[in-house]
Scaffold this motif. Structure first.
Motif, mmCIF file in Angstrom:
data_model
loop_
_atom_site.group_PDB
_atom_site.id
_atom_site.type_symbol
_atom_site.label_atom_id
_atom_site.label_comp_id
_atom_site.label_asym_id
_atom_site.label_seq_id
_atom_site.Cartn_x
_atom_site.Cartn_y
_atom_site.Cartn_z
ATOM 1 N N LYS A 244 0.821 -1.225 0.000
ATOM 2 C CA LYS A 244 0.000 0.000 0.000
ATOM 3 C C LYS A 244 0.856 1.278 0.000
ATOM 4 O O LYS A 244 0.389 2.328 -0.415
ATOM 5 N N PHE A 245 2.056 1.181 0.545
ATOM 6 C CA PHE A 245 2.838 2.416 0.653
ATOM 7 C C PHE A 245 4.065 2.465 -0.260
ATOM 8 O O PHE A 245 4.588 3.533 -0.512
ATOM 9 N N GLU A 246 4.499 1.298 -0.715
ATOM 10 C CA GLU A 246 5.750 1.299 -1.494
ATOM 11 C C GLU A 246 5.518 1.329 -2.995
ATOM 12 O O GLU A 246 6.368 1.806 -3.743
ATOM 13 N N THR A 247 4.409 0.792 -3.447
ATOM 14 C CA THR A 247 4.179 0.686 -4.887
ATOM 15 C C THR A 247 4.285 2.078 -5.531
ATOM 16 O O THR A 247 3.558 3.005 -5.131
ATOM 17 N N PRO A 248 5.165 2.224 -6.508
ATOM 18 C CA PRO A 248 5.342 3.563 -7.091
ATOM 19 C C PRO A 248 4.031 4.103 -7.670
ATOM 20 O O PRO A 248 3.275 3.364 -8.309
ATOM 21 N N GLY A 249 3.770 5.348 -7.376
ATOM 22 C CA GLY A 249 2.607 6.025 -7.948
ATOM 23 C C GLY A 249 1.272 5.599 -7.367
ATOM 24 O O GLY A 249 0.214 5.905 -7.921
ATOM 25 N N ILE A 250 1.313 4.895 -6.227
ATOM 26 C CA ILE A 250 0.039 4.361 -5.700
ATOM 27 C C ILE A 250 -0.863 5.461 -5.132
ATOM 28 O O ILE A 250 -2.080 5.318 -5.065
ATOM 29 N N MET A 251 -0.257 6.582 -4.739
ATOM 30 C CA MET A 251 -1.062 7.638 -4.104
ATOM 31 C C MET A 251 -1.553 8.636 -5.152
ATOM 32 O O MET A 251 -1.055 9.749 -5.236
ATOM 33 N N GLN A 252 -2.462 8.206 -5.972
ATOM 34 C CA GLN A 252 -2.964 9.076 -7.041
ATOM 35 C C GLN A 252 -4.413 9.466 -6.736
ATOM 36 O O GLN A 252 -5.182 8.641 -6.265
ATOM 37 N N PHE A 253 -4.772 10.682 -7.034
ATOM 38 C CA PHE A 253 -6.154 11.132 -6.835
ATOM 39 C C PHE A 253 -6.704 11.667 -8.143
ATOM 40 O O PHE A 253 -5.998 12.366 -8.885
ATOM 41 N N THR A 254 -7.944 11.361 -8.429
ATOM 42 C CA THR A 254 -8.567 11.948 -9.612
ATOM 43 C C THR A 254 -8.932 13.390 -9.277
ATOM 44 O O THR A 254 -9.013 13.767 -8.091
ATOM 45 N N ASN A 255 -9.195 14.160 -10.302
ATOM 46 C CA ASN A 255 -9.597 15.547 -10.061
ATOM 47 C C ASN A 255 -10.887 15.613 -9.252
ATOM 48 O O ASN A 255 -11.073 16.487 -8.406
#
Ligand code: TPP
Ligand code: MG
Length: 1035
Positions: A251-262
């Protein structure tokens, strides 16, 4: 520790590819776990070049090799083949052959092997990289930038962990080199600057690679920094479960996992607007009112809403929350969606209260609301439990209520009902009840299957700095005892907060375990709005004055990203301000305050529509002979086949059976009759407390244990009737505060359950005093919320010393709300008096009365807490028995048991009436008989102490016109019942006579520790009780 040779030996004679198949059947597909293959027996040092710390790494290589022998370096391939073929320790390793095309699978890793002609160095460097990765996973949170003010250390430690290569300015080469040099010199990793661009194979215990299995060291460090050292600090490596650790890493290491839509960003902004503008509105309208605003942690509102949205999406439809003062009004308005005008009119000091009771301040009130969750379009019920000032006291109450709601809707896994607990940083660390509540979290009869904890960590408690408030690095360390992951997050990064909250909710719904979100924030104002923080935290507050509000920062960010534009943002603000203004205008129309509207636990159908009891009568609490006999028979038998009970218990059950044949009951059987009969009527019964299943005094035996089969038990009470309600009897953890709070919460959920908490000995209730003082005694008066919890408190002076003797009746009686000086004007004392009291206090002298009072608790048309001082020696006293005749239909609880012997036959001749309660009655009757004074002295038992039976005692006093009135008790004079009874007895007789005292002298301790003194004291009080001249000179 893995011993490779042992594993290899175990796997032989399979080939590598055969082995892969076998293992993959045993291993969960993903995430990978190695537990099945761990061999703990032999030392790891069998291979000379392997050290203890290398085992994980080698283990992973080994699995990689099993799956694909070409995926590891040739040297490892040879080594594993040799080991698998049974090579002796030290001989499996061979120098590597020259590099060949077999490395093409790691094409990007050219430099890896070419630069490493020495395999020892290769292994060492890989181990170093793995250690480095692990160091970030374990200690990265210490480096994370958690404090929005940028001046404090969330872990109270400004030093950098020694084994992390990092720099706050993102791998600034100079800083990095220096750090690397220090670590190298320190002998930590043996890496140097030239290694930065070498490519390293990544272990399966990290997800930083994304789709790549190898990365250059520089990139590894960068990604670790991104995952662990930004605005989120993840504490989880203490969790003793590989699957759970892998889940969190992913949940925290995967690159780019913290993405939010507009869209998500706009929702977040809108929620921040509401949170911020609500506080600003209150500040504008009532600048000098205490409200314990949320300023500095406005992100709490989107945080909670995220947890609720995600949980709703996962099937939860009822969320029960507990929280302290900080931001409570905001949560009520913007999370629970209490009508704003209802909140605003609480600020109007001129409004009168409509309800009975004394009410409470606005930031303590509870709430219950059912609505549609707009994000998931599913129904959701939100309840915020009313709470006192006493920080964290509501924690176990919320858990108990949650458990009850789960129980009533058959939610055995916590999939539909969940709790969220909010905490302040100082209280979370300081209050022991937090720890007691955590320890309930995994107990079968107390678990709520995971709670999401949210800490508003404003890095201050009133005026106290964290360094003076706790000895642990974080305020959240208490959660580590239950292996709960802890997500620290910088509250000025709303996206990080929302991300963490999503993960927390998913964690709860995946593993059904507790989780903590630590919102590291600040408090913009003083402790309350009137308080001056600069007195005590001048530098912190200078910084806070400069701090841009989070809403402004986030709005600027989204505007710069083009997600919203300035007019849209301003419109969002104007829209919410208008909502507040309109609600404020409506609130001015309110003429009266209704605390009823703030009820956290409505009981549909139990009251009339306007909240009144459906009747003001109580039917007979008696039971027909057939049911008494049936319950008695089950209570004296083992209702399942092939079940061997202990020989001593067989004798107990046999004696019970004989009592049933003789139509008599002792204490344990009377309790059985009460419980069993209510179960038949569909009333759930829950008895909880330390060792209640057997009973501290070994009298109850509600759970039978098969003497031949481990953990096989039987609860005969659940074998009484075909469609009976379930009976829960549960030994609790050794906590009074936590468990009593929990049971109070359980009792809150429904009026159709008899919930009892038994103290091991009555005096131990004092460690739960807060629940008694803050909830049980005044709960209805403060929150118009009834509660029928029963406290069973073993009490009695039996020579056992200062502890174990007194349940402190004086304290319960002192808190009764009946007026000692006023004879109540009531038509029906029996029920009316009960309706008006704050709680019922009884001390029964017979099993039958105990039976009746338990049944009455449910047959009454309203609910009141019931405090029962229960006996110890009377449990086995041959005279403390009751006949079935005292329990048949038409019989009922006796508030007073008058004398029925010679004195009552000839009342005019009686010289003294001894009023007493509880066990001393048996000492008095024995003594009276021995002195042959049965015609001279009447003994009247007061079974219900509160509400005081003025009516019946008046009759008793009038019946003996010539008699002196004496209150007799075995407790010391400043304890027990005397101070409560005396003025009330005087009121019943219109102060026509004195009320004398026969009992122990005043004392500091509840009882002597000396047996002889105990007996002397007892004899002295009996002498006074029967010495008819004792009070002559005192008149
Ligand atoms: C059991 C208890 N002790 C003392 C207090 C008095 N008190 C009220 S708020 C507070 C500070 C709480 O600090 P924290 O938990 O960090 O919450 P914050 O106010 O910072 O949000 C104290 C000591 C209390 N309410 N309850
Ligand atoms: Mg605080």
């Amino acid at each position: 520790m893995l011993n490779l040779r042992t594993c290899a030996a175990k796997l032989r004679p399979l080939t590598a590819s055969q082995t892969v198949k076998t293992i993959s059947q045993h291993r969960p597909a993903a995430p990978r776990t190695f537990q099945q293959l761990r061999c703990y027996s032999a030392p790891v040092a069998a291979e000379p070049f392997l050290s203890g710390t290398s085992s994980n790494y080698v283990e992973e290589m080994y699995y990689a090799w099993l799956e694909n022998p070409k995926s590891v370096h040739k040297s490892w391939d040879i080594f594993f083949r040799n080991a698998n073929a049974g090579a002796a320790p030290g001989t499996a390793y061979q120098s590597p052959p020259p590099l060949t095309t077999s490395l093409s699978t790691l094409s990007q890793a050219q430099s890896l092997v070419q630069a490493q002609p020495n395999v020892d160095k290769l292994v060492e460097d890989h181990l170093a990289v793995q250690s480095l990765i692990r160091a970030y996973q374990i200690r990265g949170h210490h480096v994370a930038q958690l404090d929005p003010l940028g001046i404090l250390d969330a872990d109270l430690d400004s030093s950098l962990p020694a084994d992390i290569i990092t720099s706050t300015d993102k791998l600034d080469l100079a800083v990095f080199k220096e750090r690397l040099r220090v670590l190298t010199v320190g002998g930590f990793y043996g890496l140097d600057e030239s290694d930065l661009d070498k490519v390293f194979h990544l272990p399966t215990t990290t997800f930083i690679g994304g789709n790549e299995s190898a990365l250059p060291l520089r990139e590894i460090i960068r990604r670790l920094e991104m995952a662990y050292c930004q605005h989120i600090g993840v504490e989880f490596m203490f969790i003793n479960d590989l699957e759970q650790c892998q889940w969190i890493r992913q949940k925290f290491e995967t690159p780019g996992i913290m993405q939010f839509t507009n869209e998500e960003k706009r929702t977040l902004l809108a929620r921040l607007v509401r949170s911020t503008r609500f506080e600003e509105f209150l500040h504008r309208k009532w600048s000098s009112e205490k409200r314990f605003g949320l300023e500095g942690c406005e992100v709490l509102i989107p945080a909670l809403k995220t947890i609720i949205d995600k949980s709703s999406e996962r099937g939860v439809d009822y969320v029960i929350m507990g929280m302290p003062h900080r931001g409570r009004l905001n949560v009520l308005a913007n999370v629970i969606r209490k009508e704003l005008e209802q909140i605003f009119c609480q600020f109007d000091s001129k409004l009168e209260a409509a309800d009975e009771g004394s009410g409470d301040v606005k930031y303590h009130l509870g709430m219950y609301h059912r609505r549609i969750n707009r994000v998931t379009d599913r129904n959701i019920t939100l309840s915020l439990v009313a709470n006192p000032s006493h920080l964290e006291a509501a924690d176990p109450v919320v858990q108990g209520k949650t458990k009850a709601e789960q129980f009533y809707c058959g939610d055995t896994e916590g999939k539909k009902v969940m709790s969220i607990l909010l905490h302040g940083d100082a209280a979370f660390a300081g209050q022991g009840i937090v720890y007691e509540t955590f320890h309930l979290s995994d107990l079968p009869s107390y678990t709520t299957h995971g709670t999401v904890h949210v800490v508003v960590n404003n890095q201050i408690g009133f005026t106290t700095d964290p360094r003076m408030a706790r000895s642990s690095p974080y305020p959240t360390d208490v959660a580590r005892v239950v292996n709960a992951p802890i997500f620290h997050v910088n509250a000025d990064d709303p996206e990080a907060v929302v991300y963490v909250c999503n993960v927390a909710a998913e964690w709860r719904s995946t593993f059904h375990k507790d989780v903590v979100v630590d919102l590291v924030c600040y408090r913009r104002n003083g402790h309350n709005e009137m308080d001056e923080p600069m007195f005590t935290q001048p530098l912190m507050y200078k910084q806070i004055r400069k701090q841009k509000p989070v809403l402004q920062k986030y709005a600027e960010l989204l505007i710069s990203q083009g997600v919203v534009n300035q007019p849209e943002y301003e419109e969002e603000i104007a829209k919410y301000d208008k909502i507040c203004e309109e609600a404020h205008a409506r609130s001015k129309d309110e003429k009266i305050l209704h605390i009823k509207h703030w009820l956290d636990s409505p009981w549909p159908g139990f009251f009339t529509l306007d909240g009144q009891p459906r009747s003001m009568t109580c039917p007979s609490t008696g039971l027909n002979e057939e049911d008494l006999t049936h319950i008695g028979q089950v209570a004296s038998s083992v209702p399942v086949e092939d079940f061997t009970i202990h020989g001593g218990l067989s004798r107990i059950l046999k004696t019970r059976g004989e009592m049933v044949k003789n139509r008599t009951v002792d204490w344990a059987l009377a309790e059985y009759m009460a419980f069993g009969s209510l179960l038949k009527e569909g009333i759930h019964i829950r008895l909880s407390g330390q060792d209640v299943e057997r009973g501290t005094f070994s009298h109850r035996h509600h759970v039978l244990h098969d003497q031949n089969v481990d953990k096989r038990t039987c609860i005969p009470m659940n074998h009484l009737w075909p469609n009976q309600a379930p009976y829960t009897v549960c030994n609790s953890s050794l906590s009074e505060y936590g468990v009593l709070g929990f049971e109070l919460g359980f009792a809150m959920a429904s009026p159709n359950a008899l919930v009892l908490w038994e103290a091991q000995f009555g005096d131990f209730h004092n460690t739960a005093q807060c629940i008694i003082d803050q909830f049980i005694c005044p709960g209805q008066a403060k929150w118009v919320r009834q509660n029928g919890i029963v406290l069973l408190l073993p009490h009695g002076m039996e020579g056992m010393g200062p502890e174990h003797s007194s349940a402190r009746p004086e304290r319960f009686l002192q808190m009764c709300n009946d007026d000692p000086d006023v004879f109540p004007k009531l038509d029906d004392f029996d029920v009316r008096q009960l309706y008006e009291c704050n709680w019922i206090v009884v001390n029964c002298s017979t099993p039958a009365n105990f039976f009746h009072v338990l049944r009455r608790q449910i047959l009454l048309p309203f609910r009141k807490p019931l405090i029962i001082f229960t006996p110890k020696s009377l449990l086995r006293h041959p005279e403390a028995r009751s006949s079935f005749d005292e329990m048949l239909p038409g019989t009922h609880f006796l508030r007073v048991i008058p004398d029925s012997g010679p004195a009552a036959q000839n009342p005019e001749q009686v010289k003294r009436v001894l009023f007493c309660t509880g066990k001393v009655y048996y000492d008095l009757t024995r003594e009276r008989k021995a002195r042959n004074m049965e015609a001279d002295v009447a003994i009247t038992r007061v079974e219900q102490l509160s509400p005081f039976p003025f009516d019946l005692l008046q009759r008793e006093a009038q019946k003996y016109p010539a008699a002196e009135l004496v209150w007799c008790q075995e407790e010391h004079k400043n304890q027990g019942y005397y101070d409560y009874v005396k003025p009330r007895l005087r009121t019943t007789i219109n102060r026509a006579k004195p009320v004398w005292y026969a009992g122990r002298e005043p004392a500091a301790a509840p009882a002597t520790g000396n047996k002889k003194t105990h007996l002397t004291e007892l004899q002295r009080l009996l002498d006074t009780a029967f010495n008819l001249d004792a009070f002559k000179d005192m008149a």
